[in-house]
Structures are given as structure tokens and as C-alpha cells.
Design a protein around this motif. Structure first.
Motif, PDB file in Angstrom:
ATOM      1  N   GLY A 172       0.817  -1.208   0.000  1.00  0.00           N
ATOM      2  CA  GLY A 172       0.000   0.000   0.000  1.00  0.00           C
ATOM      3  C   GLY A 172       0.850   1.258   0.000  1.00  0.00           C
ATOM      4  N   ILE A 173       1.960   1.239   0.731  1.00  0.00           N
ATOM      5  CA  ILE A 173       2.881   2.376   0.758  1.00  0.00           C
ATOM      6  C   ILE A 173       3.530   2.565  -0.612  1.00  0.00           C
ATOM      7  N   ASP A 174       3.915   1.428  -1.240  1.00  0.00           N
ATOM      8  CA  ASP A 174       4.600   1.489  -2.541  1.00  0.00           C
ATOM      9  C   ASP A 174       3.710   2.034  -3.651  1.00  0.00           C
ATOM     10  N   VAL A 175       2.385   1.802  -3.550  1.00  0.00           N
ATOM     11  CA  VAL A 175       1.484   2.236  -4.634  1.00  0.00           C
ATOM     12  C   VAL A 175       0.617   3.425  -4.209  1.00  0.00           C
ATOM     13  N   ALA A 176       1.005   4.101  -3.155  1.00  0.00           N
ATOM     14  CA  ALA A 176       0.190   5.202  -2.605  1.00  0.00           C
ATOM     15  C   ALA A 176      -0.105   6.289  -3.637  1.00  0.00           C
ATOM     16  N   HIS A 182      -4.102   1.832  -5.053  1.00  0.00           N
ATOM     17  CA  HIS A 182      -4.167   2.002  -3.599  1.00  0.00           C
ATOM     18  C   HIS A 182      -5.555   1.638  -3.072  1.00  0.00           C
ATOM     19  N   TYR A 183      -6.594   2.042  -3.788  1.00  0.00           N
ATOM     20  CA  TYR A 183      -7.967   1.714  -3.396  1.00  0.00           C
ATOM     21  C   TYR A 183      -8.191   0.197  -3.432  1.00  0.00           C
ATOM     22  N   ALA A 184      -7.738  -0.428  -4.515  1.00  0.00           N
ATOM     23  CA  ALA A 184      -7.898  -1.881  -4.649  1.00  0.00           C
ATOM     24  C   ALA A 184      -7.171  -2.611  -3.526  1.00  0.00           C
ATOM     25  N   HIS A 185      -6.007  -2.101  -3.151  1.00  0.00           N
ATOM     26  CA  HIS A 185      -5.243  -2.725  -2.074  1.00  0.00           C
ATOM     27  C   HIS A 185      -5.974  -2.606  -0.742  1.00  0.00           C
ATOM     28  N   TYR A 296       2.180  -9.005  -5.975  1.00  0.00           N
ATOM     29  CA  TYR A 296       2.857  -8.663  -4.723  1.00  0.00           C
ATOM     30  C   TYR A 296       4.331  -9.088  -4.751  1.00  0.00           C
ATOM     31  N   ALA A 297       4.594 -10.251  -5.329  1.00  0.00           N
ATOM     32  CA  ALA A 297       5.961 -10.781  -5.358  1.00  0.00           C
ATOM     33  C   ALA A 297       6.910  -9.844  -6.103  1.00  0.00           C
ATOM     34  N   LYS A 298       6.424  -9.294  -7.209  1.00  0.00           N
ATOM     35  CA  LYS A 298       7.254  -8.402  -8.022  1.00  0.00           C
ATOM     36  C   LYS A 298       7.669  -7.178  -7.216  1.00  0.00           C
ATOM     37  N   ARG A 299       6.722  -6.567  -6.526  1.00  0.00           N
ATOM     38  CA  ARG A 299       7.005  -5.393  -5.695  1.00  0.00           C
ATOM     39  C   ARG A 299       7.850  -5.744  -4.477  1.00  0.00           C
ATOM     40  N   PHE A 300       7.710  -6.969  -4.008  1.00  0.00           N
ATOM     41  CA  PHE A 300       8.441  -7.429  -2.816  1.00  0.00           C
ATOM     42  C   PHE A 300       9.917  -7.693  -3.127  1.00  0.00           C
ATOM     43  N   GLY A 301      10.232  -7.745  -4.420  1.00  0.00           N
ATOM     44  CA  GLY A 301      11.609  -8.002  -4.827  1.00  0.00           C
ATOM     45  C   GLY A 301      11.911  -9.463  -5.083  1.00  0.00           C
TER      46      GLY A 301
END
Length: 360
Positions: A172-176, A182-185, A296-301
């Protein structure tokens, strides 16, 4: 019966009349032992083979129903070699070694049935000569090879908790800055984190997660009743335990399951989605869960992380504290041969542990 099995059975019943009579007989023979999904894969493999036979002039049939036993009986070894070459190099979409092995195994099963089990009215085998008996189908992946491919592509140690935590907050912070994302999250984070947590704390397959109903869940006893892969007794569900962490995540999700997704009382599914433009929530699909985890995995690294690798992550962690037989039962493997993957995956961890002991 699971949603996937129901759909596969419908497709199987539609495709079966397009097969020769002896294939229909073989499928009926196998129905008590194999799931509709496996039988449907058999039919698709036979479609591929029979289409190739007709294309190469090895059958005079104008469609697959007219393929004859005599045409199968008089195949030469070079024909089978040619089909293997077709699968690996000449097909429109080149097949992997795993796929080629599966297709040849499906043919071996059919030819074995026709030559060793099925009989004509005079008690003679339907197929007098079995060319597929000469074909060696090598195992595509050894546990050690599979383990080597998984190294560095699964979650280890603290990462199991960190990934679930990232779904709750970090993403949520990453896509703020992206209002839609952000809404979907905010809408889905409890559900999404719960799914990831459940797999990471039980080792369920994605198909098993999709098919879960609310009635299958016993939160207090940390227990699920699961329709296991390959189990053809549709009335029986296997009890599967999950860890305490998943209990908390499930409890949190269940608070929102009905109100947030406008879930009708008739909907039994545990995990619900509310598609755009829809008024009522419905069961999440396998594809939706797979895409959700990859997002999520992609953003998580961890771009190589998939929903199935979450299962591998749990299994590796679980195996470190339990023996191969308990791990096999927890994962629902048919044999310990599959479970051996985790013995190889933990080799490095075990070698480090013995060194730490030596130093202490």
C-alpha cells in the motif's frame, strides 16, 4: 465436487464422442481411478497424436473417430521417433521435456490397456502388437534437479512472515501515488494476505485454496477439510492443519468476507472476489489468485515467486522440523519420491547447522 473437476468433467464428456471407440472404452476403464482433469489431459494428448497420424498419412481416417486398431498395431518405431521429434522441434508450440514425457506416458497407458487388459469377443487382446512397449519414457525431473531450480526462488526463514506483512502494509505504501491501485489494495489486503498466509502456513495447492468453502474451516482447531488432488472419492475431504499465524489472518479476513464483497448467503466459497460491474461477490478463480501473488511478489523483490512457490516455501520450512513422511502427508503427495525435493532444498541449511554445532 470441486469447481475445476466439474468443469473438466463437462469438457471430457463433450470431447469423448470425438475419440475412437477403444479410447472411449479405455477412459471408462480409468474413470474410477483417475480424476476428470487427468482424463481430460489424456484426451488432449490423444487428439494431438491422432491428428499427427492423419497428417503424416499413417492413418486414412478423415477424423479421429475413424482411427483403427490395425493402424496402431502396424506402427513402426521410426513413426514414434518422428512423433517425438514433432513434439520437440516441429510443433507450432514447442513442448517442454515434461510435456513430451507426459504425452508419451499417456500413449503408453492406452497401448498397455489395449494389448494387456482389453479383450475382444474371443478373449484375445484388442491390440496384438504394442509398439509403445519399446518406448522408454524417462523421468523428466529428478527431485535433486527440481530442488536446484528452486534455490533462491522461494521464501526462507523470516521472509515467510515478511511477505504476508508486505501484503498488509508495504504494498500500500509502494502504490500510494496510484489512486486506483491504492484503493484496490485497501479493499483486498486482508483477503490477499490471508490467502498467502494460509498457503505459507499449511502448504495447500492453489486449486485446494480455490475450492475451500466456509464450512471446510475449523478456525479454533486450526483445521481445514480439503479435497485433495487425485482423490476421486468426492464425498471425502482430508483434514489438513495450519499454523497459528494463519488462524489470526483467517479470523481477520472473515470479519470482512460478507460485507466488503457483498457476498450472498448462498455463496459457500471461503475466498471471494467482487469483479468490476458485478453486484455480488463470488468464488475467486485460480488465475486471480496466481496473478495476485505475482503482483505482490514483483514489488516485494521476488519476481520469480509464484503461488506454487509459496507451497514450496512452506514445505521447505516444514521439512526442517519434521521427517519426510510427515511432510508427505501434510502436502498430500502420492509418494515420498516427490517430497524428496525438500531434502535436497534443505541440504545447505543442514550443512550450515552442523558447522554451527561444531563451532559452539
Amino acid at each position: 465436487m470441486s469447481i475445476q473437476k466439474t468443469n473438466d468433467r463437462k469438457h471430457l464428456d463433450l470431447k469423448l464422442p470425438q475419440m475412437p471407440w477403444f479410447v472411449q472404452q479405455f477412459i471408462d476403464y480409468k474413470r474410477p481411478d483417475l480424476s476428470p482433469s487427468t482424463l481430460l489431459e489424456y484426451i488432449r494428448d490423444y487428439e494431438s497424436f491422432f491428428g499427427w497420424l492423419r497428417g503424416e498419412g499413417l492413418s486414412v481416417a478423415t477424423d479421429n473417430t475413424a482411427i483403427t486398431l490395425l493402424e496402431l498395431e502396424t506402427l513402426h518405431m521410426d513413426s514414434i521417433v518422428g512423433y517425438r521429434l514433432h513434439l520437440t522441434t516441429r510443433a507450432v508450440q514447442t513442448n517442454t521435456r515434461v510435456t513430451v514425457s507426459r504425452k508419451l506416458s499417456a500413449l503408453r497407458s492406452l497401448f498397455h490397456y489395449l494389448s494387456q487388459i482389453a479383450e475382444d469377443e474371443n478373449f484375445y487382446p484388442l491390440l496384438k502388437r504394442n509398439i509403445m512397449a519399446k518406448v522408454e519414457v524417462k523421468r523428466a525431473h529428478k527431485p535433486k534437479d527440481t530442488a536446484a531450480k528452486l534455490k533462491g526462488k522461494i521464501l526462507e526463514d523470516e521472509e515467510l512472515l515478511e511477505f504476508v506483512g508486505y501484503i498488509y502494509e508495504g504494498y500500500g505504501i509502494d502504490v500510494a501515488a496510484n489512486k486506483q491501485a491504492h484503493y484496490a489494495h485497501l479493499l483486498n489486503r486482508e483477503r490477499d494476505a490471508c490467502i498467502a498466509s494460509l498457503i505459507l502456513n499449511s502448504g495447500l495447492r492453489v486449486s485446494e485454496v480455490v475450492n475451500l468453502n466456509v464450512d471446510d474451516l475449523d478456525v479454533n482447531n486450526k483445521l481445514l477439510y480439503v479435497t485433495r488432488k487425485g482423490n476421486n472419492d468426492e464425498t471425502f475431504k482430508t483434514p489438513v492443519y495450519f499454523r497459528e499465524q494463519a488462524k489470526d489472518d483467517l479470523s481477520q479476513y472473515l470479519v470482512f468476507r460478507q460485507s466488503r464483497y457483498n457476498t450472498p448467503k448462498r455463496e459457500k466459497a471461503l475466498f471471494i472476489a467482487l469483479p468490476n460491474g458485478q453486484q455480488e461477490g463470488k468464488r475467486m478463480t485460480k488465475r486471480a489468485i496466481q496473478e495476485m501473488i505475482m503482483k505482490y511478489a514483483k514489488r516485494f523483490g521476488k519476481p520469480f515467486l509464484t503461488v506454487h512457490k509459496l507451497r514450496h516455501s512452506f514445505a521447505t520450512d516444514y521439512y526442517l522440523q519434521n521427517d519426510i513422511y510427515k511432510t508427505k502427508e501434510q502436502l498430500g503427495h502420492a509418494s515420498t519420491e516427490t517430497t524428496e525435493i525438500y531434502a535436497h532444498l534443505t541440504d545447505k541449511t543442514m550443512s550450515e547447522a552442523i558447522e554451527r554445532r561444531a563451532e559452539s
